[in-house]
Design a protein around this motif. Structure first.
Motif, short mmCIF file in Angstrom:
data_model
loop_
_atom_site.label_atom_id
_atom_site.label_comp_id
_atom_site.label_asym_id
_atom_site.label_seq_id
_atom_site.Cartn_x
_atom_site.Cartn_y
_atom_site.Cartn_z
N SER A 143 0.82 -1.21 0.00
CA SER A 143 0.00 0.00 0.00
C SER A 143 0.86 1.26 0.00
O SER A 143 2.09 1.20 0.10
N TYR A 144 0.16 2.40 -0.11
CA TYR A 144 0.82 3.70 -0.05
C TYR A 144 0.05 4.57 0.94
O TYR A 144 -1.12 4.30 1.22
N VAL A 145 0.72 5.57 1.48
CA VAL A 145 0.02 6.56 2.32
C VAL A 145 0.44 7.96 1.89
O VAL A 145 1.58 8.17 1.43
N VAL A 146 -0.49 8.90 2.02
CA VAL A 146 -0.20 10.33 1.78
C VAL A 146 -0.61 11.06 3.05
O VAL A 146 -1.70 10.82 3.57
N TRP A 147 0.28 11.93 3.54
CA TRP A 147 -0.07 12.68 4.75
C TRP A 147 0.37 14.13 4.63
O TRP A 147 1.18 14.47 3.76
N GLU A 148 -0.18 14.93 5.54
CA GLU A 148 0.17 16.34 5.56
C GLU A 148 1.09 16.61 6.74
O GLU A 148 0.81 16.17 7.86
N GLN A 149 2.19 17.31 6.47
CA GLN A 149 3.16 17.64 7.53
C GLN A 149 3.65 19.06 7.28
O GLN A 149 4.16 19.33 6.18
N ASP A 150 3.46 19.95 8.23
CA ASP A 150 3.89 21.35 8.08
C ASP A 150 3.37 21.96 6.78
O ASP A 150 4.12 22.63 6.05
N GLY A 151 2.12 21.69 6.45
CA GLY A 151 1.53 22.27 5.25
C GLY A 151 1.97 21.61 3.94
O GLY A 151 1.55 22.02 2.86
N ARG A 152 2.83 20.60 4.03
CA ARG A 152 3.29 19.90 2.81
C ARG A 152 2.63 18.54 2.72
O ARG A 152 2.31 17.94 3.74
N GLN A 153 2.48 18.03 1.51
CA GLN A 153 2.00 16.65 1.36
C GLN A 153 3.20 15.72 1.19
O GLN A 153 4.12 16.02 0.42
N CYS A 154 3.20 14.62 1.94
CA CYS A 154 4.29 13.64 1.85
C CYS A 154 3.68 12.29 1.46
O CYS A 154 2.50 12.04 1.73
N ARG A 155 4.49 11.44 0.86
CA ARG A 155 3.97 10.16 0.37
C ARG A 155 4.99 9.06 0.63
O ARG A 155 6.20 9.29 0.54
N LEU A 156 4.49 7.89 1.00
CA LEU A 156 5.37 6.72 1.17
C LEU A 156 4.72 5.56 0.41
O LEU A 156 3.51 5.31 0.59
N ASP A 157 5.51 4.88 -0.43
CA ASP A 157 4.99 3.76 -1.24
C ASP A 157 5.60 2.44 -0.78
O ASP A 157 6.46 2.42 0.09
N ASP A 158 5.15 1.37 -1.41
CA ASP A 158 5.73 0.03 -1.19
C ASP A 158 5.71 -0.39 0.28
O ASP A 158 6.71 -0.89 0.81
N ILE A 159 4.58 -0.15 0.93
CA ILE A 159 4.46 -0.51 2.36
C ILE A 159 4.08 -1.99 2.44
O ILE A 159 3.05 -2.42 1.88
#
Ligand code: FAD
Length: 408
Positions: A143-159
Motif C-alpha cells: 500500500s501507499y500513504v499520503v499525509w500532511e506535515q507542516d503544510g506539505r504533502q508527503c507520500r510513502l509507497d511500497d508498504i
C-alpha cells in the motif's frame, strides 16, 4: 555466517493506545523500517478518566513489563469493584483478586497517552495527518500513504504492512473497506470529571443501579473524580447539554427510598455541573482485523468497539497491540517474514478472543440486578475470571489461535 532478513516497510497510522505500543515494539525489531504517523502534537489529548482492565495489564506484563510498570506508576491501582443500588444497598463487593491475577489501573487519559508516546520515542512523527491511503497499483498486496506535515504533502509507497491504529471512525479502514455499517451499542451515555469535593465519598471503581439506569465513578491520581452513567431508554431522556436535570435526578432516585450518601452526592454533582456533562451514544462497526487482499492490519477501535461498562476499550486495544507485536517478533525469529502469514494468524487468534470478550457484558449485567440469583452471580464471576485471566498472545508456530499465557 549472518542470516540477512530483507527489510520490511511498516507504517502505523495513529499513536493512540494501540499505535504507540506497536510503534515501540516494532522499532526494537531488526529487519523492519517503521514509521508511525500521528495527526496531533505529542501532548494534545482531552482529559478524561479511564480504567484499564487487569487483562490488559497482564498482556502488557507478558510483552513489555517496563511499559506495564510505567503505566502502573502513573495511575492508581484498580483493586476493588463494588456494585450497589442507588439506595445504598450493596449487591457486590469484589476484590479484583477474586477474578483476576492482579488489579487494573485508574488513570487520566492524557497521562496514559503521555506515558505510551514517550515510550514510543522518535518512531512517532507528530502533526502528520493521514490524507489518503490505498493499495499500490504495481502490487495490490502493498500500500501507499499520503499525509500532511507542516503544510506539505508527503507520500510513502511500497508498504509491506499498513497498521491502522487510528481509532473510532478509522480513515484507513474507510479507505480500504468503505464506510463500515454500524449498530448502536447500549444506551444514552454521559461522563463528567470534577474535582474531589465529595469528602472522600468516591475512591475505587464503583457502580450504582436504579433499575436499568447505571452510574459509575472512581477517583483519579490528581484528585479528580470521574463520573459516568447510562440511561437505557433514550427516548425518555432528550440528548442535549442543557437536558432537564430533574429527569436525571428522577432516573437515579429510588422509587421507595432516599438515595444513599454516595448516589445522592453523585446526583447533586451531576445536576450542579449540567453544562459540563458530555452526552454521547456509541455506534460500533463490525469486527475487522485484516484486509483479505491488501496487507493491512486493524488494531483497537479501528478493528472493533467495546460497550463502555466493562472498561474494555483500552484493554482490547492493548491486547491487540501486544498480540500483534508478539506474533511479528516470534515470526521474524522463526524466519516467517510474510505479512500475509502474520495477518492470518493474528486475525484467527484475535477473532476468537474478541467474540468471547463481547459475550461477557450480558453475564456482567447479572451482577447489577437486585434480584440476581446465586447462579447469575456465579456465571458472571466465571465470565469475568475468564476475561481477566485467560490472556494469550499468539506466537509463530503455536497454531492459529494458540499462544503463550501466564498461569494464574
Ligand atoms: C472520554 C473517553 C473515556 C473513555 N473511557 C474509557 C474507559 O474508562 N475504559 C476503556 O477501556 N476505554 C475507555 N474509552 C475508550 C478508549 O479510549 C478507546 O477504546 C481506546 O483509546 C482505543 O485505542 P486506539 O488505540 O484504538 O485508538 P485511540 O487511542 O483513539 O488512538 C487513535 C489515534 O489515531 C490518531 N488519528 C486518527 N486519525 C488520524 C489521521 N487521519 N492521521 C493520523 N493520526 C490519526 C488519533 O489522533 C489518535 O491519537 C474512553 C474513550 C473516551 C473518548
Amino acid at each position: 555466517m549472518t542470516l540477512r532478513i530483507p527489510t520490511k516497510r511498516i507504517v502505523i497510522v495513529g499513536a493512540g493506545v494501540a499505535g504507540s505500543i506497536m510503534a515501540r515494539a516494532l522499532a526494537m525489531q531488526a529487519g523492519l523500517e517503521v514509521t508511525c504517523l500521528e495527526q496531533v502534537a505529542p501532548d494534545d489529548h482531552a482529559s478524561a478518566g479511564l480504567v484499564i482492565g487487569p487483562n490488559a495489564i497482564k498482556a502488557l506484563h507478558m510483552r513489555d513489563p517496563l511499559l506495564a510498570s510505567a503505566i502502573g506508576e502513573a495511575g492508581l491501582p484498580w483493586d476493588h469493584w463494588r456494585v450497589s443500588l442507588c439506595s445504598g444497598e450493596v449487591l457486590l463487593d469484589l476484590p479484583l483478586t477474586r477474578v483476576a491475577d492482579h488489579g487494573g489501573v485508574r488513570i487520566l487519559r492524557s497521562t496514559l497517552y503521555r506515558v505510551l508516546r514517550q515510550a514510543a520515542g522518535d518512531t512517532v512523527r507528530y502533526r502528520c495527518k493521514l490524507l489518503e491511503c490505498g493499495a499500490s497499483l504495481q502490487d495490490p498486496a502493498r500500500s501507499y500513504v499520503v499525509w500532511e506535515q507542516d503544510g506539505r504533502q508527503c507520500r510513502l509507497d511500497d508498504i509491506d504492512l499498513l497498521i491502522a491504529a487510528d481509532g473510532r471512525g478509522s480513515p484507513t479502514r474507510s479507505a480500504f473497506a468503505g464506510q463500515p455499517a454500524t449498530h448502536q451499542v447500549g444506551a444514552l451515555l454521559f461522563r463528567l470529571m470534577v474535582p474531589d469535593a465529595g469528602a472522600g465519598q468516591i475512591d475505587d471503581y464503583e457502580q450504582w443501579c436504579n433499575g436499568p439506569n447505571r452510574l459509575l465513578a472512581f477517583r483519579l491520581p490528581d484528585g479528580q473524580i470521574n463520573i459516568a452513567g447510562s440511561l437505557p431508554t433514550p427516548g425518555e431522556y432528550p440528548l442535549h447539554a442543557g437536558m432537564d436535570m430533574e429527569a436525571l435526578r428522577v432516573a437515579y432516585t429510588p422509587a421507595h427510598a432516599r438515595p444513599g450518601p454516595q448516589a445522592a452526592w453523585l446526583i447533586d454533582t451531576l445536576c450542579a455541573n449540567a453544562d459540563a456533562i458530555c452526552w454521547y451514544r456509541m455506534r460500533a462497526p463490525g469486527i475487522r482485523f485484516a484486509e483479505p487482499h491488501a496487507q493491512v492490519m486493524y488494531l483497537g477501535d479501528s478493528a472493533h468497539a467495546m460497550a463502555p461498562p466493562l472498561g474494555q476499550g483500552v484493554a482490547q486495544a492493548i491486547e491487540d497491540a501486544c498480540s500483534a507485536a508478539e506474533l511479528i517478533a516470534t515470526s521474524l525469529a522463526g524466519g516467517e517474514t510474510s505479512p500475509r502469514a502474520w495477518l492470518s494468524t493474528f486475525e484467527a487468534a484475535r477473532l476468537e478472543r474478541l467474540r468471547f470478550v463481547m459475550s461477557v457484558a450480558p453475564h456482567a449485567a447479572g451482577l447489577m440486578l437486585g434480584d440476581a440469583t446465586e447462579q447469575d452471580r456465579a456465571s458472571a464471576l466465571g465470565a469475568l475470571r475468564q476475561l481477566y485471566c485467560q490472556v494469550a498472545l499468539p506466537r509463530h508456530g503455536a497454531g492459529p489461535a494458540a499462544g503463550t499465557a501466564l498461569s494464574a
